[in-house]
Design an enzyme around this catalytic site. Structure first.
Site, PDB file in Angstrom:
ATOM      1  N   SER A  53       0.857  -1.191   0.000  1.00 31.92           N
ATOM      2  CA  SER A  53       0.000   0.000   0.000  1.00 31.92           C
ATOM      3  C   SER A  53       0.883   1.228   0.000  1.00 31.92           C
ATOM      4  O   SER A  53       1.963   1.223   0.611  1.00 31.92           O
ATOM      5  CB  SER A  53      -0.876   0.018   1.259  1.00 31.92           C
ATOM      6  OG  SER A  53      -1.464   1.294   1.422  1.00 31.92           O
TER       7      SER A  53
ATOM      8  N   TYR B 188      -2.319  -0.458  10.217  1.00 29.75           N
ATOM      9  CA  TYR B 188      -2.415  -0.982   8.840  1.00 29.75           C
ATOM     10  C   TYR B 188      -1.163  -0.604   8.049  1.00 29.75           C
ATOM     11  O   TYR B 188      -0.575  -1.449   7.359  1.00 29.75           O
ATOM     12  CB  TYR B 188      -3.677  -0.429   8.171  1.00 29.75           C
ATOM     13  CG  TYR B 188      -3.780  -0.752   6.693  1.00 29.75           C
ATOM     14  CD1 TYR B 188      -4.111  -2.031   6.260  1.00 29.75           C
ATOM     15  CD2 TYR B 188      -3.547   0.231   5.732  1.00 29.75           C
ATOM     16  CE1 TYR B 188      -4.208  -2.318   4.905  1.00 29.75           C
ATOM     17  CE2 TYR B 188      -3.639  -0.040   4.382  1.00 29.75           C
ATOM     18  CZ  TYR B 188      -3.975  -1.321   3.968  1.00 29.75           C
ATOM     19  OH  TYR B 188      -4.056  -1.596   2.627  1.00 29.75           O
TER      20      TYR B 188
HETATM   21  P1  NDP Z   1     -11.134  -6.182  -0.570  1.00 30.09           P
HETATM   22  O1  NDP Z   1     -11.461  -6.089   0.885  1.00 30.09           O
HETATM   23  O2  NDP Z   1     -12.056  -5.586  -1.556  1.00 30.09           O
HETATM   24  O3  NDP Z   1     -10.878  -7.730  -0.949  1.00 30.09           O
HETATM   25  C1  NDP Z   1     -10.092  -8.489  -0.089  1.00 30.09           C
HETATM   26  C2  NDP Z   1      -9.875  -9.873  -0.647  1.00 30.09           C
HETATM   27  O4  NDP Z   1      -9.043 -10.578   0.291  1.00 30.09           O
HETATM   28  C3  NDP Z   1     -11.159 -10.676  -0.759  1.00 30.09           C
HETATM   29  O5  NDP Z   1     -11.032 -11.575  -1.822  1.00 30.09           O
HETATM   30  C4  NDP Z   1     -11.198 -11.406   0.580  1.00 30.09           C
HETATM   31  O6  NDP Z   1     -11.897 -12.639   0.557  1.00 30.09           O
HETATM   32  C5  NDP Z   1      -9.737 -11.702   0.795  1.00 30.09           C
HETATM   33  N1  NDP Z   1      -9.433 -11.895   2.205  1.00 30.09           N
HETATM   34  C6  NDP Z   1      -9.568 -11.006   3.220  1.00 30.09           C
HETATM   35  N2  NDP Z   1      -9.202 -11.579   4.383  1.00 30.09           N
HETATM   36  C7  NDP Z   1      -8.841 -12.858   4.083  1.00 30.09           C
HETATM   37  C8  NDP Z   1      -8.398 -13.943   4.853  1.00 30.09           C
HETATM   38  N3  NDP Z   1      -8.240 -13.861   6.197  1.00 30.09           N
HETATM   39  N4  NDP Z   1      -8.111 -15.106   4.222  1.00 30.09           N
HETATM   40  C9  NDP Z   1      -8.272 -15.220   2.880  1.00 30.09           C
HETATM   41  N5  NDP Z   1      -8.716 -14.227   2.100  1.00 30.09           N
HETATM   42  C10 NDP Z   1      -8.986 -13.056   2.700  1.00 30.09           C
HETATM   43  O7  NDP Z   1      -9.675  -5.527  -0.700  1.00 30.09           O
HETATM   44  P2  NDP Z   1      -9.005  -4.722  -1.926  1.00 30.09           P
HETATM   45  O8  NDP Z   1      -9.252  -5.448  -3.182  1.00 30.09           O
HETATM   46  O9  NDP Z   1      -9.351  -3.305  -1.796  1.00 30.09           O
HETATM   47  O10 NDP Z   1      -7.450  -4.839  -1.528  1.00 30.09           O
HETATM   48  C11 NDP Z   1      -6.613  -5.837  -2.096  1.00 30.09           C
HETATM   49  C12 NDP Z   1      -5.186  -5.564  -1.660  1.00 30.09           C
HETATM   50  O11 NDP Z   1      -4.816  -4.234  -2.048  1.00 30.09           O
HETATM   51  C13 NDP Z   1      -4.957  -5.629  -0.158  1.00 30.09           C
HETATM   52  O12 NDP Z   1      -3.669  -6.144   0.101  1.00 30.09           O
HETATM   53  C14 NDP Z   1      -5.046  -4.175   0.260  1.00 30.09           C
HETATM   54  O13 NDP Z   1      -4.370  -3.937   1.481  1.00 30.09           O
HETATM   55  C15 NDP Z   1      -4.367  -3.517  -0.921  1.00 30.09           C
HETATM   56  N6  NDP Z   1      -4.672  -2.112  -1.103  1.00 30.09           N
HETATM   57  C16 NDP Z   1      -5.923  -1.692  -1.449  1.00 30.09           C
HETATM   58  C17 NDP Z   1      -6.183  -0.354  -1.642  1.00 30.09           C
HETATM   59  C18 NDP Z   1      -7.528   0.172  -2.035  1.00 30.09           C
HETATM   60  O14 NDP Z   1      -7.688   1.419  -2.080  1.00 30.09           O
HETATM   61  N7  NDP Z   1      -8.518  -0.669  -2.327  1.00 30.09           N
HETATM   62  C19 NDP Z   1      -5.125   0.656  -1.471  1.00 30.09           C
HETATM   63  C20 NDP Z   1      -3.846   0.103  -1.109  1.00 30.09           C
HETATM   64  C21 NDP Z   1      -3.642  -1.230  -0.950  1.00 30.09           C
HETATM   65  P3  NDP Z   1     -13.500 -12.718   0.888  1.00 30.09           P
HETATM   66  O15 NDP Z   1     -14.185 -12.077  -0.277  1.00 30.09           O
HETATM   67  O16 NDP Z   1     -13.795 -14.152   0.999  1.00 30.09           O
HETATM   68  O17 NDP Z   1     -13.697 -11.939   2.149  1.00 30.09           O
END
Ligand code: NDP
Length: 246
Positions: A141, A155
């Site tokens: 991030s 975070y």
């Molecule tokens: P979302 O919350 O939209 O999606 C998260 C995904 O991770 C889902 O597929 C979820 O599965 C899965 N997940 C969450 N917890 C677990 C767990 N304990 N075990 C297995 N799977 C898990 O997140 P984003 O798409 O927004 O973010 C994706 C990445 O990008 C992350 O690393 C985030 O930190 C990073 N990021 C995002 C930003 C943003 O603005 N969106 C900015 C900077 C970084 P399920 O659907 O089953 O819950």
């Protein structure tokens, strides 16, 4: 030209958001894709259907990134279903909003287990399966580089761990011809951070382009790093953030 034909990828957290876009983009460029999810079964099924629609193999694996046994099992399942692995994308993560003075130790532990220990254990389990040309790409991030608000300290800490993880692991795996890189998304329109959410306008104002990224725009950077075109890029930290940390 990006060509991932014959490559086999494992994406963590592929059921929604950026992870789903990465899983689909890898398949659109020729890779067979396994991905994990935690709760979103119907969304995971939908992503798997989209991947199969590209003509590639897809496998959705329910596995909690906080659980070391589930991580080991998911890698075994992916290797067994795809016949090996060439690419790992560490994407799954959770957020945590709250001042350090207020956060509960259990919330903190879950954050670190999923966001830091998860990528380490996935890499540890996948490394024995990677040959020369293998790829480990993690999703960090922009908050790992700069922390512009109170309340995201924990975070941001969890994401800054991936900087050293990426640099150090690139040193460990370079002699085997395996590259290790980190993508730092900025504000990206997902359920976790919707472009119409309460904090969206301030995020837009911080980026050079003045907008959120779409998940596919982050995915295209991952596809590039996964491809032979990025063969000499390792230990790199790539901001994909519309200029937010410019
Ligand atoms: P979302 O919350 O939209 O999606 C998260 C995904 O991770 C889902 O597929 C979820 O599965 C899965 N997940 C969450 N917890 C677990 C767990 N304990 N075990 C297995 N799977 C898990 O997140 P984003 O798409 O927004 O973010 C994706 C990445 O990008 C992350 O690393 C985030 O930190 C990073 N990021 C995002 C930003 C943003 O603005 N969106 C900015 C900077 C970084 P399920 O659907 O089953 O819950």
């Amino acid at each position: 030209m990006i060509d991932l034909n014959g490559k086999r990828a494992l994406v963590t957290g592929g059921s929604r958001g950026i992870g789903a876009a990465i899983a689909l983009a890898l398949a659109e460029n020729g890779a067979d894709v396994a991905f994990t999810y935690q709760n979103s079964i119907s969304k995971a099924e939908s992503v798997a259907t989209s991947i199969k629609g590209t003509g590639r193999r897809a496998i959705a694996i329910k596995a909690d990134s906080a659980d070391p046994n589930a991580i080991a099992r998911s890698v075994t399942e992916a290797v067994s279903a795809l016949g090996g692995l060439d690419i790992l994308v560490n994407n799954a993560a959770i957020g945590l909003n709250g001042m350090i003075a207020d956060i509960h130790v259990d919330e903190y532990q879950a954050l670190m287990d999923i966001n830091v220990r998860g990528p380490v254990l996935f890499a540890k389990a996948v490394i024995p399966h990677l040959a020369a040309g293998g790829r480990i790409i993690s999703i960090g991030s922009g908050l790992a580089e700069r922390v512009p608000f109170p309340g995201v300290t924990a975070y941001a800490m969890s994401k800054s761990a991936l900087l050293s993880f990426t640099r150090g692991l690139s040193r460990e795996l370079g002699p085997r011809g395996i590259t290790v890189n980190l993508v730092l998304p900025g504000s990206t329109d997902t359920e976790a951070n919707p472009a119409n959410g309460p904090a969206a306008d301030i995020q837009r104002s911080m980026s050079s382009l003045g907008r959120f990224a779409e998940p596919h725009e982050v995915a295209s950077a991952v596809v590039y790093l996964a491809s032979p075109a990025a063969s000499v890029i390792t230990g790199a930290i790539l901001a994909v953030d519309g200029g937010a940390i410019a």
